[in-house]
Write a protein that holds these residues in place. Structure first.
Motif, PDB file in Angstrom:
ATOM      1  N   ARG A  22       3.630 -12.868  13.053  1.00 22.14           N
ATOM      2  CA  ARG A  22       3.827 -11.553  13.663  1.00 22.14           C
ATOM      3  C   ARG A  22       5.135 -11.066  12.764  1.00 22.14           C
ATOM      4  O   ARG A  22       6.259 -11.786  12.451  1.00 22.14           O
ATOM      5  CB  ARG A  22       4.385 -11.569  14.758  1.00 22.14           C
ATOM      6  N   ALA A  23       4.956  -9.920  12.403  1.00 23.70           N
ATOM      7  CA  ALA A  23       6.224  -9.142  11.626  1.00 23.70           C
ATOM      8  C   ALA A  23       6.091  -7.612  11.474  1.00 23.70           C
ATOM      9  O   ALA A  23       5.089  -7.265  11.541  1.00 23.70           O
ATOM     10  CB  ALA A  23       6.439  -9.697  10.212  1.00 23.70           C
ATOM     11  N   ASP A  24       7.193  -6.954  11.433  1.00 22.74           N
ATOM     12  CA  ASP A  24       7.327  -5.625  11.022  1.00 22.74           C
ATOM     13  C   ASP A  24       7.170  -5.425   9.305  1.00 22.74           C
ATOM     14  O   ASP A  24       7.717  -6.422   8.892  1.00 22.74           O
ATOM     15  CB  ASP A  24       8.408  -4.839  11.319  1.00 22.74           C
ATOM     16  N   VAL A  25       6.680  -4.279   8.930  1.00 18.22           N
ATOM     17  CA  VAL A  25       6.545  -4.003   7.533  1.00 18.22           C
ATOM     18  C   VAL A  25       7.421  -2.614   7.355  1.00 18.22           C
ATOM     19  O   VAL A  25       6.910  -1.874   7.768  1.00 18.22           O
ATOM     20  CB  VAL A  25       5.014  -4.081   7.047  1.00 18.22           C
ATOM     21  N   GLY A  26       8.343  -2.917   6.597  1.00 13.38           N
ATOM     22  CA  GLY A  26       8.949  -1.403   6.161  1.00 13.38           C
ATOM     23  C   GLY A  26       8.795  -1.185   4.804  1.00 13.38           C
ATOM     24  O   GLY A  26       8.715  -1.887   3.833  1.00 13.38           O
ATOM     25  N   VAL A  27       8.556   0.209   4.481  1.00  8.78           N
ATOM     26  CA  VAL A  27       8.120   0.989   3.475  1.00  8.78           C
ATOM     27  C   VAL A  27       9.075   2.010   2.937  1.00  8.78           C
ATOM     28  O   VAL A  27       9.458   2.765   3.686  1.00  8.78           O
ATOM     29  CB  VAL A  27       6.535   1.595   3.582  1.00  8.78           C
ATOM     30  N   ARG A  28       9.536   1.802   1.638  1.00 11.99           N
ATOM     31  CA  ARG A  28      10.296   3.012   1.022  1.00 11.99           C
ATOM     32  C   ARG A  28       9.977   3.128  -0.264  1.00 11.99           C
ATOM     33  O   ARG A  28       9.623   2.176  -1.022  1.00 11.99           O
ATOM     34  CB  ARG A  28      11.744   2.756   1.119  1.00 11.99           C
ATOM     35  N   GLY A  29       9.620   4.462  -0.734  1.00 16.02           N
ATOM     36  CA  GLY A  29       9.397   4.969  -2.226  1.00 16.02           C
ATOM     37  C   GLY A  29       8.122   4.233  -2.534  1.00 16.02           C
ATOM     38  O   GLY A  29       8.202   3.875  -3.747  1.00 16.02           O
ATOM     39  N   GLY A  30       7.064   4.137  -2.053  1.00 10.55           N
ATOM     40  CA  GLY A  30       5.864   3.417  -2.163  1.00 10.55           C
ATOM     41  C   GLY A  30       5.910   2.115  -2.187  1.00 10.55           C
ATOM     42  O   GLY A  30       4.725   1.573  -2.517  1.00 10.55           O
ATOM     43  N   LYS A  31       7.020   1.466  -1.986  1.00  8.39           N
ATOM     44  CA  LYS A  31       6.993  -0.030  -1.976  1.00  8.39           C
ATOM     45  C   LYS A  31       7.166  -0.517  -0.716  1.00  8.39           C
ATOM     46  O   LYS A  31       7.779  -0.053   0.241  1.00  8.39           O
ATOM     47  CB  LYS A  31       8.110  -0.478  -3.041  1.00  8.39           C
ATOM     48  N   ILE A  32       6.704  -1.920  -0.534  1.00 10.79           N
ATOM     49  CA  ILE A  32       7.209  -2.904   0.763  1.00 10.79           C
ATOM     50  C   ILE A  32       8.639  -3.077   0.453  1.00 10.79           C
ATOM     51  O   ILE A  32       8.888  -3.873  -0.587  1.00 10.79           O
ATOM     52  CB  ILE A  32       6.243  -3.875   0.870  1.00 10.79           C
ATOM     53  N   VAL A  33       9.340  -2.803   1.375  1.00 10.01           N
ATOM     54  CA  VAL A  33      11.104  -3.372   1.100  1.00 10.01           C
ATOM     55  C   VAL A  33      11.498  -4.173   2.005  1.00 10.01           C
ATOM     56  O   VAL A  33      12.360  -4.688   1.721  1.00 10.01           O
ATOM     57  CB  VAL A  33      11.846  -1.973   0.928  1.00 10.01           C
ATOM     58  N   GLU A  34      10.915  -4.405   3.213  1.00 10.50           N
ATOM     59  CA  GLU A  34      11.151  -5.245   4.075  1.00 10.50           C
ATOM     60  C   GLU A  34      10.201  -5.847   4.896  1.00 10.50           C
ATOM     61  O   GLU A  34       9.333  -5.206   5.292  1.00 10.50           O
ATOM     62  CB  GLU A  34      12.170  -4.500   5.134  1.00 10.50           C
ATOM     63  N   ILE A  35      10.279  -7.034   5.340  1.00  9.85           N
ATOM     64  CA  ILE A  35       9.203  -7.877   6.222  1.00  9.85           C
ATOM     65  C   ILE A  35      10.010  -8.706   7.280  1.00  9.85           C
ATOM     66  O   ILE A  35      10.823  -9.305   6.975  1.00  9.85           O
ATOM     67  CB  ILE A  35       8.317  -8.570   5.546  1.00  9.85           C
ATOM     68  N   GLY A  36       9.741  -8.414   8.494  1.00 14.09           N
ATOM     69  CA  GLY A  36      10.512  -9.157   9.467  1.00 14.09           C
ATOM     70  C   GLY A  36      10.739  -8.224  10.895  1.00 14.09           C
ATOM     71  O   GLY A  36       9.508  -7.708  11.160  1.00 14.09           O
ATOM     72  N   ARG A  37      11.991  -8.539  11.546  1.00 18.34           N
ATOM     73  CA  ARG A  37      12.110  -7.810  12.641  1.00 18.34           C
ATOM     74  C   ARG A  37      13.178  -6.582  12.174  1.00 18.34           C
ATOM     75  O   ARG A  37      13.982  -6.824  11.823  1.00 18.34           O
ATOM     76  CB  ARG A  37      12.801  -8.600  13.566  1.00 18.34           C
ATOM     77  N   ILE A  38      12.535  -5.437  12.201  1.00 17.07           N
ATOM     78  CA  ILE A  38      13.046  -4.423  11.532  1.00 17.07           C
ATOM     79  C   ILE A  38      13.737  -3.486  12.399  1.00 17.07           C
ATOM     80  O   ILE A  38      13.060  -2.907  13.275  1.00 17.07           O
ATOM     81  CB  ILE A  38      12.135  -3.598  10.246  1.00 17.07           C
TER      82      ILE A  38
END
Ligand SMILES: [Zn+2]
Length: 573
Positions: A22-38
């Motif tokens: 289980r995780a959140d996925v954060g996206v910026r500028g077309g890329k995945i920048v963060e995975i976790g509890r965002i």
């Protein structure tokens, strides 16, 4: 810093085959920048509670070359979680192409891939000649998917040799011109070079397509041009006619693999027709042996049978017969009226006896639809559902004590969207499973964009997840997702795609594990010029994200096209 997109509360199946989490996925500028509890704020949030978040699916065998000009969505692949495709397969590309050859190209694509000439002439703005110009054109077009492409042998031969390409061996000048064009394409970003020696690939005149006229020395030289650059994949439509011809093809292809050192890919299929039917492991054993000798080779498998598709709204196998021809020329409502008439039905049944008997010649989707033999009704199935367990027309005829023709007519009258499938290769699900389980095969080969009214392979991804994972439990979800993502990204050498990892392109698909499933195909008239094609959508996919932009939501296009051109190593930025 704020995110562009945050996918919250999902279950990540990351494409590597590792267990989900289980995780959140954060996206910026077309890329995945963060995975976790965002906790960061985002411009757009998707709640993926109860849903799987996976890398977008990659399909390495499509023929979207023409369609991309008029269809920014990338249908029908876009409805099945696909975010990247490779086009220009089997030597059929639209570049390089001289202006004088455009119409011939269009007609060849009609003959081989059933892409209507009128759609191509109405829908394509032919503003290129060379491969780099074509690639630049694709770069400018609005695209819902990412597209990689090959330089195609049949196109290249016509470009270098003109009409001689259809008859003659290449001379030294021709070879040098073609080598230079291959090298130019690879430097510009082509993923490789494609060709075909498939006996089912013929021109509108019924003669072999240009790539089939080439001798093996020419193949050595052109794949060798990629070898010089240490870049590029060689894809080839194989000879699967069986017997000696196929054996020689395999032997010679192995030499190309060993001498060039380039990765080689070809369709890996089980056949029950042809002169010497191939069991499923015929090709995989050959691949293993080639790899053991030092070659690099992948089999392109699919996840189900490859079928000729028939329906009242498109082709039926009987359309060329006199009594049928008369009725099939009428408007649909009138056809249905006549098909209900017992006297007419008697004539239609009687007419069927005049059909050409089945032969051992292997028919592709084209000939099987437009020049059909008398059907083997035990190998013709109404698609009552999307799984693989429908009774055959022969079964139904026996059960109801009717002629198979009557069964077909009844089913068409009951539902004029009814589709019938005749497996051409991969007839048995167990054969397909053998191919898919082999470590050197890839789950790909939708042929999307081609055979638009004859075959329907675009649902291979949703079929894998609904049938082989959920129903048959032959793969875990993690394994199946890896096959559709990381494995294909690796084989096609697409860096930064195919995994849910920080720094990777945000190509993602968000779906419901328990509900993802293809729908039944239908026939629609939605091509430029009003030509018809088969359309197949899917259930259970909440969103598809391409380069960080939501491209599809619940099966509907958002009208945002963030697709890019996928370039080979020498041109990738
Ligand atoms: Zn193909």
């Amino acid at each position: 810093m704020a995110l562009d997109l945050l996918i919250k509360n999902g279950t990540v199946v990351d494409g590597s085959g590792m267990p989900r989490y289980r995780a959140d996925v954060g996206v910026r500028g077309g890329k995945i920048v963060e995975i976790g509890r965002i906790r960061a704020v985002a411009e757009r949030v998707i709640d993926a509670d109860g849903l799987v978040v996976a890398p977008g699916f990659i399909d390495g065998h499509t023929h979207m070359d023409a369609q991309i000009a008029w269809d920014p969505l990338g249908s029908c692949s876009c409805w099945h979680g696909v975010t990247s495709v490779v086009m220009g397969n089997c030597g059929f590309a639209l570049a390089p192409c001289k202006p004088a050859d455009r119409e011939w190209f269009a007609r060849c694509l009609t003959a081989v891939e059933d892409i209507p000439t009128e759609a191509m002439l109405a829908g394509i703005d032919w503003n290129w000649e060379s491969f780099p110009e074509y690639l630049a054109n694709v770069e400018r077009l609005p695209k819902g998917l990412n597209y990689g492409m090959y330089i195609g042998h049949s196109a290249l031969r016509m470009y270098a040799m003109g009409r001689r390409a259809l008859e003659e061996r290449a001379n030294e000048d021709d070879l040098r011109a073609m080598e230079a064009a291959v090298a130019e394409a690879i430097r510009a970003g082509a993923l490789g070079f494609s060709s075909s020696r498939a006996t089912t690939h013929v021109t509108p005149d019924g003669t072999p397509v240009a790539s089939r006229i080439a001798d093996w020395h020419e193949i050595d030289r052109l794949v060798g041009a990629m070898g010089e650059l240490d870049a590029g994949i060689f894809q080839i439509g194989p000879d699967i006619s069986g017997g000696e011809a196929q054996r020689l093809f395999y032997e010679r292809l192995r030499r190309v693999a060993l001498e060039s050192g380039r990765p080689i890919m070809f369709g890996t299929l089980a056949t029950k027709q042809g002169v010497d039917p191939n069991p499923w492991d015929y090709s995989t054993r050959y691949i293993d042996e080639t790899v053991a000798l030092g070659g690099r080779m992948y089999g392109q498998g699919t996840t189900r049978s490859i079928n000729a598709v028939f329906s009242l709204k498109s082709y039926l196998p009987f359309d060329g017969l006199p009594a049928w021809k008369e009725i099939r020329a009428l408007p649909l409502a009138e056809q249905k009226h006549r098909l209900a008439d017992p006297e007419v039905r008697r004539r239609l049944v009687a007419d069927e006896a005049k059909m050409k008997p089945k032969s051992s010649e292997l028919q592709g989707g084209g000939a099987a639809t437009t020049d059909p033999r008398r059907p083997d009704y035990a190998n013709l199935f109404p698609m009552l559902d999307v799984d693989w367990d429908d009774p055959s027309v022969a079964d139904l005829a026996r059960r109801q004590n009717k002629h198979p023709i009557e069964i077909i007519i009844d089913l068409c009258l009951e539902n004029d969207n009814r589709v019938f499938v005749q497996p051409l290769v991969n007839e048995s699900p167990e054969d397909v499973l053998g191919i898919l389980k082999h470590a050197r095969t890839l789950a790909t080969f939708s042929d999307s964009g081609a055979h638009v009214c004859q075959e329907m392979g675009s649902s291979l991804q949703t079929h894998l997840l609904s049938y082989w994972v959920r129903k048959r439990q032959q793969f875990t979800l993690e394994e199946a997702v890896r096959m559709l993502t990381f494995d294909n990204a690796s084989a096609w050498e697409l860096p930064g795609r195919g995994l849910v990892r920080t720094g990777y392109a945000a190509d993602l698909v968000v779906f419901e594990e328990e509900r993802i499933r293809p729908r039944l195909p239908t026939v629609e008239q939605d091509l430029p010029g009003g030509a018809r094609r088969l359309v197949q959508k899917a259930d259970g996919i909440a969103a598809t994200i391409v380069n960080g932009v939501v491209a599809m939501e619940n099966g509907q296009s958002t009208g945002q096209y963030a697709g890019q051109v996928l370039k080979g190593r020498l041109a990738a930025s």
